[in-house]
Scaffold this active site. Structure first.
Site, mmCIF file in Angstrom:
data_model
loop_
_atom_site.group_PDB
_atom_site.id
_atom_site.type_symbol
_atom_site.label_atom_id
_atom_site.label_comp_id
_atom_site.label_asym_id
_atom_site.label_seq_id
_atom_site.Cartn_x
_atom_site.Cartn_y
_atom_site.Cartn_z
ATOM 1 N N ASP A 1 6.543 -46.651 34.902
ATOM 2 C CA ASP A 1 7.966 -46.371 34.681
ATOM 3 C C ASP A 1 8.431 -46.835 33.302
ATOM 4 O O ASP A 1 8.870 -46.029 32.491
ATOM 5 C CB ASP A 1 8.819 -46.997 35.793
ATOM 6 C CG ASP A 1 10.203 -46.355 35.920
ATOM 7 O OD1 ASP A 1 10.472 -45.375 35.207
ATOM 8 O OD2 ASP A 1 10.998 -46.824 36.743
ATOM 9 N N HIS B 1 8.440 -43.371 30.952
ATOM 10 C CA HIS B 1 9.502 -42.926 30.020
ATOM 11 C C HIS B 1 9.052 -43.241 28.597
ATOM 12 O O HIS B 1 9.284 -44.351 28.104
ATOM 13 C CB HIS B 1 10.827 -43.626 30.332
ATOM 14 C CG HIS B 1 11.386 -43.247 31.657
ATOM 15 N ND1 HIS B 1 12.337 -42.261 31.807
ATOM 16 C CD2 HIS B 1 11.093 -43.681 32.904
ATOM 17 C CE1 HIS B 1 12.616 -42.126 33.097
ATOM 18 N NE2 HIS B 1 11.874 -42.973 33.777
ATOM 19 N N HIS C 1 13.637 -38.191 39.837
ATOM 20 C CA HIS C 1 14.102 -39.522 40.196
ATOM 21 C C HIS C 1 14.952 -39.302 41.437
ATOM 22 O O HIS C 1 15.964 -38.596 41.382
ATOM 23 C CB HIS C 1 14.945 -40.112 39.086
ATOM 24 C CG HIS C 1 14.152 -40.597 37.913
ATOM 25 N ND1 HIS C 1 13.450 -39.767 37.108
ATOM 26 C CD2 HIS C 1 13.965 -41.852 37.428
ATOM 27 C CE1 HIS C 1 12.847 -40.486 36.168
ATOM 28 N NE2 HIS C 1 13.149 -41.748 36.334
ATOM 29 N N TRP D 1 15.246 -51.076 30.376
ATOM 30 C CA TRP D 1 15.207 -51.459 31.791
ATOM 31 C C TRP D 1 14.238 -52.593 32.064
ATOM 32 O O TRP D 1 14.324 -53.246 33.094
ATOM 33 C CB TRP D 1 14.834 -50.243 32.646
ATOM 34 C CG TRP D 1 15.871 -49.192 32.592
ATOM 35 C CD1 TRP D 1 16.974 -49.115 33.408
ATOM 36 C CD2 TRP D 1 15.959 -48.081 31.675
ATOM 37 N NE1 TRP D 1 17.727 -48.025 33.049
ATOM 38 C CE2 TRP D 1 17.130 -47.379 32.004
ATOM 39 C CE3 TRP D 1 15.168 -47.621 30.634
ATOM 40 C CZ2 TRP D 1 17.543 -46.236 31.316
ATOM 41 C CZ3 TRP D 1 15.561 -46.493 29.943
ATOM 42 C CH2 TRP D 1 16.740 -45.806 30.274
ATOM 43 N N GLN E 1 18.917 -37.474 32.397
ATOM 44 C CA GLN E 1 19.239 -38.878 32.705
ATOM 45 C C GLN E 1 20.674 -39.067 33.209
ATOM 46 O O GLN E 1 20.928 -39.874 34.091
ATOM 47 C CB GLN E 1 19.007 -39.736 31.446
ATOM 48 C CG GLN E 1 19.502 -41.170 31.525
ATOM 49 C CD GLN E 1 18.587 -42.067 32.341
ATOM 50 O OE1 GLN E 1 17.508 -42.425 31.896
ATOM 51 N NE2 GLN E 1 19.016 -42.413 33.552
ATOM 52 N N GLU F 1 16.951 -43.607 43.778
ATOM 53 C CA GLU F 1 16.645 -44.915 43.187
ATOM 54 C C GLU F 1 17.878 -45.782 43.376
ATOM 55 O O GLU F 1 18.692 -45.981 42.482
ATOM 56 C CB GLU F 1 16.293 -44.781 41.696
ATOM 57 C CG GLU F 1 15.791 -46.106 41.110
ATOM 58 C CD GLU F 1 15.392 -46.009 39.648
ATOM 59 O OE1 GLU F 1 15.574 -44.933 39.035
ATOM 60 O OE2 GLU F 1 14.891 -47.011 39.121
ATOM 61 N N HIS G 1 4.323 -41.818 36.372
ATOM 62 C CA HIS G 1 5.772 -41.907 36.092
ATOM 63 C C HIS G 1 6.036 -42.858 34.936
ATOM 64 O O HIS G 1 5.873 -44.074 35.064
ATOM 65 C CB HIS G 1 6.521 -42.383 37.344
ATOM 66 C CG HIS G 1 8.003 -42.340 37.191
ATOM 67 N ND1 HIS G 1 8.797 -41.476 37.911
ATOM 68 C CD2 HIS G 1 8.852 -43.025 36.383
ATOM 69 C CE1 HIS G 1 10.063 -41.656 37.558
ATOM 70 N NE2 HIS G 1 10.120 -42.595 36.625
HETATM 71 FE FE FE2 Z 1 11.919 -43.513 35.865
#
Ligand code: FE2
Length: 425
Positions: free
Chosen positions: A309, A59, A210, A315, A152, A213, A57
């Site tokens: 991630d 991005h 996702h 993030w 997203q 979360e 996982h």
């Molecule tokens: Fe993610």
């Protein structure tokens, strides 16, 4: 005549003094005292040889963008999503490609040779999709990049997202993604899961959403995901990523949910570094850890992987493509400190994600691809403890990365000068 023999390997399952024979990019022998001629021989010196790390996982469209256009001051998931929204209009394809390739270099150096990356499809230009499809081809000789069409801003909530997502799949994106907890209502979240699973079934694709979360125990889209995975015969091809709401759910409900996930053949992907950072942000004290219930999922027979991630993006400002750092954090957050549990954490960044991604020819056995990592560690637990140096990374029988052993030189009174030590025991 073999191309290469790697002698004196210790394997993750504990076998020692194993020689690995490699020919035409494949493992052809794996046994003690291999009697064969080879063009090259390397000595593993009794250190651990593992199949490559796999990140289930990630991005890659946002990686290495930390600070653009500004830093996430609250550190929350929602400010991260807002920040990504600010950055999106400024993105150029060249910049995404440059950052993704730089990240892939880090990955190779760390023995991370397969990555499943989500790519945002809520941009009518599909700039990131084009960029990462290009990167997928560029890195193919040394790194397997699997792309997930990730809406997203919500596939129902974001205008035109259904069409953009389909277009991304038409362009060659591999997996169907989603984000049901970000849709406008729980009902729309459930509807999005149904629509996305049906799309995947229709196109013969895998699913990785996702999912939940959130710290909200009422976020139960994993139940819907498991239901549709089973209904549509997608067992073994669906993953729920994050699943953090499970941390906060009622135990009685979870006792029903776990067998449901198992029956549906749905895998779970926790992202320890990010879950421990982003969850529990609305709590005072006690503050929840927020990672999904990893030991309980494993005990129920569910496939569980750990993902990175984020690395240096809206993030998360840290990270270096080191899946042992991910396993290290996962082990701590899940309190998986027993010997067998720690080994499961090593599997959560190697063989488990390889199965979730459906990687072909992965593993340490005759016939598998000769993709290997030589670690400066004697076993998987030591590898996690030390976030061990990747002494050598081999892709299809070729050495593609080397890192010098981690040692320190001491000068202490009453001891010999320049005494070299390592942290291995
Ligand atoms: Fe993610």
């Amino acid at each position: 005549m073999l191309d290469l023999i790697l002698r004196g390997c210790t394997l993750p399952d504990g076998r020692r003094d194993i020689d690995i024979g490699i020919e035409s990019g494949r493992i052809v022998a794996l046994q003690p005292a291999l009697q064969a001629q080879s063009a090259h021989t390397l000595d593993a010196g009794g250190q651990l040889v593992s199949p490559p790390f796999v990140d289930a996982h990630f991005h890659m469209d946002s990686t290495l963008s930390y600070g653009l256009p500004r830093v996430n001051e609250s550190g929350t998931l929602l400010e991260g999503i807002a920040l990504w929204g600010e950055l999106k209009p400024q993105l150029t394809q060249d910049a995404i490609v440059e950052r993704a390739l730089a990240y892939c270099d880090w990955a190779v150096a760390k023995g991370l040779l397969a990555i499943r990356s989500h790519v945002d499809v809520c941009d009518p230009r599909l700039l990131a999709v084009e960029a990462l499809l290009h990167v997928r081809e560029r890195v193919k000789p040394y790194l397997e990049l699997q792309l997930v069409a990730f809406p997203q801003d919500g596939v129902l909530r974001s205008p035109g997202a259904k069409e953009h997502l389909k277009r991304a799949l038409d362009m060659g994106v591999d997996v169907v993604g989603g984000i049901p907890h970000f849709e406008r209502t729980a009902g729309e979240g459930a509807e999005s899961v149904k629509w996305l699973c049906e799309l995947a079934a229709e196109r013969g694709l895998r699913v990785d959403m996702h999912c939940d979360e959130s710290d909200d125990p009422q976020s139960r889209h994993i139940e819907t995901l498991a239901f549709h995975a089973q209904r549509l015969g997608l067992q073994g091809r669906v993953a729920g990523s994050h699943l953090t709401s499970m941390h906060s759910m009622d135990n009685y409900y979870v006792s029903k949910l776990l067998p449901l996930i198992r029956e549906a053949g749905v895998a779970a992907i926790a992202n320890p570094l990010i879950n421990i950072t982003l969850q529990g942000r609305h709590d005072s004290y006690p503050r929840r850890r927020g990672m999904t219930r990893v030991p309980e999922l494993l005990a129920a027979g569910v496939e569980v992987a750990f993902g990175h991630d984020c690395v240096m993006d809206p993030w998360y400002g840290l990270g270096s493509a080191d899946m042992l750092e991910v396993a290290h954090m996962g082990l701590h957050v899940a309190q998986m400190t027993g010997q067998a549990a720690m080994r499961r954490c090593f599997e959560a960044v190697t063989s488990a994600p390889a199965r979730i991604l459906g990687l072909q020819g992965y593993g340490l056995e005759a016939g598998a691809r000769a993709d290997l990592v030589l670690l400066q560690a004697r076993d998987p637990v030591e590898a996690i403890r030390l976030r061990a140096t990747r002494l050598m990374v081999v892709k299809a029988g070729q050495v593609v990365a080397r890192t010098p052993a981690a040692t320190a030189v001491l000068n202490l009174p009453g001891r010999r000068p320049n005494e070299e030590i390592s942290f291995q025991r």
